[in-house]
Design a protein around this motif. Structure first.
Motif, PDB file in Angstrom:
ATOM      1  N   TRP A 547      39.921  -6.963 -13.968  1.00 14.50           N
ATOM      2  CA  TRP A 547      38.779  -6.967 -13.037  1.00 14.50           C
ATOM      3  C   TRP A 547      37.623  -7.705 -13.691  1.00 14.50           C
ATOM      4  O   TRP A 547      37.088  -7.200 -14.681  1.00 14.50           O
ATOM      5  N   PRO A 548      37.183  -8.859 -13.231  1.00 19.71           N
ATOM      6  CA  PRO A 548      37.845  -9.725 -12.242  1.00 19.71           C
ATOM      7  C   PRO A 548      39.117 -10.343 -12.819  1.00 19.71           C
ATOM      8  O   PRO A 548      39.332 -10.311 -14.033  1.00 19.71           O
ATOM      9  N   GLN A 553      36.422 -15.841 -10.342  1.00 20.81           N
ATOM     10  CA  GLN A 553      35.759 -14.755  -9.625  1.00 20.81           C
ATOM     11  C   GLN A 553      34.621 -14.200 -10.492  1.00 20.81           C
ATOM     12  O   GLN A 553      34.808 -13.961 -11.689  1.00 20.81           O
ATOM     13  N   LYS A 554      33.466 -13.982  -9.875  1.00 28.84           N
ATOM     14  CA  LYS A 554      32.377 -13.368 -10.611  1.00 28.84           C
ATOM     15  C   LYS A 554      32.534 -11.859 -10.651  1.00 28.84           C
ATOM     16  O   LYS A 554      32.197 -11.211 -11.637  1.00 28.84           O
ATOM     17  N   TYR A 555      33.034 -11.300  -9.533  1.00 31.71           N
ATOM     18  CA  TYR A 555      33.176  -9.857  -9.430  1.00 31.71           C
ATOM     19  C   TYR A 555      34.607  -9.504  -9.025  1.00 31.71           C
ATOM     20  O   TYR A 555      35.349 -10.344  -8.508  1.00 31.71           O
ATOM     21  N   VAL A 556      34.973  -8.268  -9.237  1.00 35.46           N
ATOM     22  CA  VAL A 556      36.301  -7.798  -8.881  1.00 35.46           C
ATOM     23  C   VAL A 556      36.470  -7.793  -7.366  1.00 35.46           C
ATOM     24  O   VAL A 556      35.530  -7.514  -6.617  1.00 35.46           O
ATOM     25  N   VAL A 557      37.667  -8.135  -6.922  1.00 31.03           N
ATOM     26  CA  VAL A 557      38.024  -8.040  -5.509  1.00 31.03           C
ATOM     27  C   VAL A 557      38.776  -6.723  -5.310  1.00 31.03           C
ATOM     28  O   VAL A 557      39.665  -6.380  -6.085  1.00 31.03           O
ATOM     29  N   TYR A 574      39.182 -10.137 -17.430  1.00 30.98           N
ATOM     30  CA  TYR A 574      40.303 -11.073 -17.517  1.00 30.98           C
ATOM     31  C   TYR A 574      40.468 -11.684 -18.904  1.00 30.98           C
ATOM     32  O   TYR A 574      41.568 -12.086 -19.295  1.00 30.98           O
ATOM     33  N   PRO A 609      32.670  -5.160 -13.926  1.00 31.68           N
ATOM     34  CA  PRO A 609      33.028  -6.242 -13.008  1.00 31.68           C
ATOM     35  C   PRO A 609      32.265  -6.200 -11.676  1.00 31.68           C
ATOM     36  O   PRO A 609      32.743  -6.765 -10.703  1.00 31.68           O
ATOM     37  N   TYR A 610      31.082  -5.522 -11.634  1.00 27.86           N
ATOM     38  CA  TYR A 610      30.437  -5.272 -10.350  1.00 27.86           C
ATOM     39  C   TYR A 610      29.055  -5.916 -10.252  1.00 27.86           C
ATOM     40  O   TYR A 610      28.371  -6.100 -11.259  1.00 27.86           O
TER      41      TYR A 610
END
Length: 833
Positions: A547-548, A553-557, A574, A609-610
């Motif tokens: 995460w991410p 990706q900047k933030y987790v999906v 990651y 990751p938020y």
């Protein structure tokens, strides 16, 4: 008879000399009781004074014209004591320009002013002011005269006030402006203001210079140690009108002290020219030295006395730890001839709810928690720490990687130190080395972290320059930089061949390539892991989640709706991995000298990751409030010799749930798990550093038993908690020092009638403090908690929160009341003396 009379006369003469000397010494001490150092008997002397200068400042938040002028009216400004961080007092908001990487707290501009008097007796002495650190872009004035600026917020520095101060009844004014308005300038929470200690120092015209001693132990064995001290004397007498141009013949006396008193004294004569810096080189040996180590952090004191004729001019104390160490390309690290792994963590400088404002007890508490885990080393990332923190590392036994820069000329943030590097890097690095070189805890000088010049030829040039600056001031310790590029053809910092140890961040899959890519080099894992955990949150997963998932990706999906991460050690950024995997990869390779885990504690800012409202990191082994996460006990089981058995998670689940139960253990062969008295089987460690079971939940008691050779070592139980019914307060210290700075951390638990912590308790708990203390802060360790750290209430998170109490300056009792709806009120008493 004649011989006997002669002996009596000699004794009488010596008695008179001793008596006169004793009386003169008493009289001199009576002149100024604040002078704490005892000089030579019988000398007419004046001595160095180092006084706390933290009290009675005035503060204004915001920019204001003319505040540096003595006639400026500051009567409405706020009164406070230093160290002070104004950012931590603000409210969290996504609108703050530093963003949540900076902790979602405000920056801005702040002004400080302090008035003081100097006695007429000090008129012929030098007056200095020492700042431990000001964040950032500081400007300092004395009586309207600008003394200088320092852009770097982490550097300690001194100004000479002597030409501009008044003595006697006339008042002096010191003014400081701190400018942290241009943001972002940091990748984590920086704090704002005069956030480290300030001291006023007075010396004679001839005295040991600022950070003017350099102590080393060039030869050490179990039987004997050679101690060498370089002493820099500053003579400012030529700056005064009518001062003599003749050189002064100074006597430099070194005395080594241990816990029992004097050990060795050596004296050297040194000619000191007017208005000059003079270096003296002295060496001596001692027998049977007691060696400093994390297991036995034994410290000596070197007392340096400077005399001219019969006048004692200065007395200066330097702490010394006698030890020797080495890094080897095949065998790793050894200390005092014994091989050992460096078991370290990375630490940012904030102190949770206290922000960046330095507090000795808060720092000591963090180190105590890490020491109990088995940690023996700290990497202060990515900037020089407070001097008081290095003192604690000396005293408590931590090895230190002391780091200067997070960037060089290539920026990582729009307004960061890259803007100041060209002009200030030499002086800032020199000041760090001079200040910190006598700390036995410091074993590595780091000149940078993940520097972007790593990928081009400028990295080679700057590396050689920075390493040369370090070696000119201290050739006794290795120079390192924390690198990311393991391909030698692309690593221009390593190509400089100026680093003594290569530090690599992450990329454990390349460890075995390192000796091939960098033959003959020495290695350490300067940063590892970046696993993500929220204390008390448990989500099963048989694979490691990232995460991410990637740098795209900047933030987790599809993360958690409440901005949490699992505490099972199954989630990482990651670029990282799990705690277990990172440690195993270092543990099994002798050539890896050790590791620094990212991070020891959660810290403000960088809440991977938020996005907001997350405002502090998830990387810590310990949360922001100081509560250990479960993985803490994995390290304790691996890094200490003590028996460990930690079983988790809590045992309050929905009916029909299947729960992963983990246990970390040591000093045993196996663990057996029981549910309500029924055995669920025995497990032994195989490829993991924990054992686990999948258990169908039913209320009751979960019990683990560890055994060695069939004999029980430890047992541990987790009970299903009932309804929340009361508040329990537990203090880390119930006896405080009444100095206005001491702290007690009170753990606040929400429990059922049987004393079990209720794992989902989230009641709002309010606090009031009466007596000789104040509320310093509150926290619950939840990374997305955006209530103020300075409010008198906070919600429990997973059944716990924390309240911090600061002692007053008068002794007495401190009463803390905690109350919540349906939980009643609990009162706890502290005392201070």
């Amino acid at each position: 008879m004649l011989q006997k009379g002669k002996m009596m006369r000699i004794k009488l003469i010596w008695f008179l000399i001793f008596t006169v000397g004793w009386a003169a010494g008493i009289a001199a001490q009576a002149l100024d009781k604040k002078q704490f150092a005892q000089g030579k008997k019988g000398l007419n002397y004046s001595k160095r004074l180092e006084l706390d200068f933290n009290r009675d400042w005035k503060f204004f938040s915001g920019d204001i014209k003319g505040a540096d002028a003595p006639e400026f009216d500051d009567r409405k400004w706020r009164k406070l004591a230093l160290p002070h961080d104004w950012s931590i007092e603000g409210n969290f908001s996504a609108a703050h320009p530093a963003g949540n990487d900076g902790g979602a707290l405000p920056g801005g501009i702040g002004w400080y002013r302090k008035t003081f008097h100097l006695a007429k007796d000090l008129k012929n002495r030098r007056i200095y002011i020492d700042f431990g650190g000001i964040y950032r872009n500081s400007e300092v004035w004395i009586n309207g005269h600008l003394l200088g600026i320092r852009p770097n917020g982490y550097i300690s520095f001194r100004y000479d006030l002597t030409p501009f101060v008044h003595f006697g009844q006339r008042e002096n004014l010191i003014t400081v402006k701190a400018d942290n308005a241009k943001q972002p300038n940091s990748r984590w929470y920086s704090g704002s203001g005069i956030y480290r200690n300030v001291r006023l120092v007075t010396t004679a015209d001839i005295a040991v210079d600022h950070w003017g001693t350099s102590v080393s132990t060039p030869a050490v064995t179990a039987g004997q140690a050679t101690i060498r001290q370089l002493t820099v004397l500053r003579n400012t007498s030529g700056k005064q009108a009518g001062a003599s141009a003749k050189p002064v013949q100074a006597e430099i006396e070194l005395t080594l002290l241990d816990g029992a008193g004097k050990r060795v004294t050596t004296v050297k004569k040194q000619q000191v020219l007017k208005d000059s810096l003079t270096e003296a080189d002295q060496s001596f040996t001692i027998d049977q030295p007691r060696l400093w180590s994390p297991a036995d952090p034994y410290l000596y004191t070197l007392v340096t006395r400077i005399s001219a004729g019969r006048e004692l001019l200065d007395e200066y104390r330097t702490t010394l730890g006698i030890r020797y160490f080495s890094f080897d390309s095949k065998k790793g690290f050894s200390l005092n001839g014994q091989s050992m792994k460096i078991l370290g963590v990375c630490m940012h400088h904030d102190l949770g709810a206290l922000g960046a404002a330095v507090n000795r007890r808060a720092m000591q508490r963090q180190l105590e928690i890490l020491k109990e885990m088995g940690c023996n080393a700290i990497r202060f990332s990515h900037n020089p720490p407070a001097a008081e923190l290095l003192n604690l590392c000396d005293q408590m036994g931590f090895l230190v990687m002391d780091e200067a820069f997070d960037m060089w000329k290539k920026k990582k943030n729009k307004y960061d130190y890259s803007l100041d590097f060209e002009k200030w890097h030499k002086r800032d690095l020199q000041d760090m080395i001079k200040r910190d070189r006598n700390h036995p805890s410091v074993i590595l000088w780091s000149i940078g972290n993940e520097i972007r010049e790593q990928f081009d030829t400028t990295g080679t040039r700057i590396t050689r320059e920075l390493a040369g600056i370090v070696k000119a001031l201290d050739a006794t310790r290795p120079v390192i930089s924390a690198l990311t590029e393991t391909d030698s053809s692309r690593n221009y910092i390593a190509k400089a061949k100026a680093l003594n140890v290569l530090g690599f961040n992450y990329k454990f899959e390349d460890y075995d390539k390192l000796p091939l890519n960098f033959p003959g080099q020495k290695f350490i894992a300067s940063e590892t892991t970046s696993a993500l955990e929220t204390r008390g949150v448990y989500q099963s997963s048989d694979t490691l989640r990232f995460w991410p998932a990637s740098g795209k990706q900047k933030y987790v999906v599809n993360g958690n709706a409440d901005w949490t991460a699992s505490a099972y050690d199954n989630t990482a950024a990651y670029w990282g991995t799990s705690h277990e995997r990172a440690w195993k990869e270092v543990k099994k390779r002798d050539f890896m000298s050790g590791l620094f885990v990212w991070t020891g504690f959660d810290y403000l800012g960088e809440p991977v990751p938020y996005p907001y409202p997350a405002r502090s990191s998830y990387f810590g082994i310990v949360d922001l409030a100081g509560f250990p996460k479960d993985v803490y006990y994995m390290y304790q089981s691996e890094w200490t010799d003590k028996p460990v058995l930690h079983v988790f998670p809590h045992w309050n689940w929905k009916p029909g749930s299947t729960v992963d139960v983990w246990a970390y253990y040591s000093q045993a062969d196996e663990v057996e798990l029981f549910l309500n008295g029924r055995s669920l089987g025995t497990r032994k460690k195989e490829n993991d550093l924990h054992v686990s079971w999948k258990v169908n939940f039913e209320p009751g008691v979960l019990k683990a038993v560890s055994r060695k050779n069939g004999k029980e070592v430890l047992s541990s139980e987790v009970h299903t908690a009932g309804e929340a019914s009361r508040i329990v307060l537990e203090a880390d210290r119930s006896q405080l020092i009444a100095d206005g700075d001491d702290l007690s951390y009170l753990t606040v638990k929400v429990t059922d009638q049987q004393g079990n912590v209720v794992p989902d308790a989230a009641q709002l708990i309010s606090f009031s403090v009466e007596g000789n203390g104040t509320l310093a802060g509150v926290d619950n360790g939840y990374q997305a908690n955006i209530s103020s750290f300075k409010a008198p209430q906070i919600k429990a998170f997973k059944g716990r929160c924390m309240v911090i109490i600061r002692s007053g300056e008068e002794p007495g009792y401190i009463y803390i009341k905690a109350k919540a709806q349906d939980l009643g009120e609990t009162v706890f008493r502290l005392s201070s003396r």
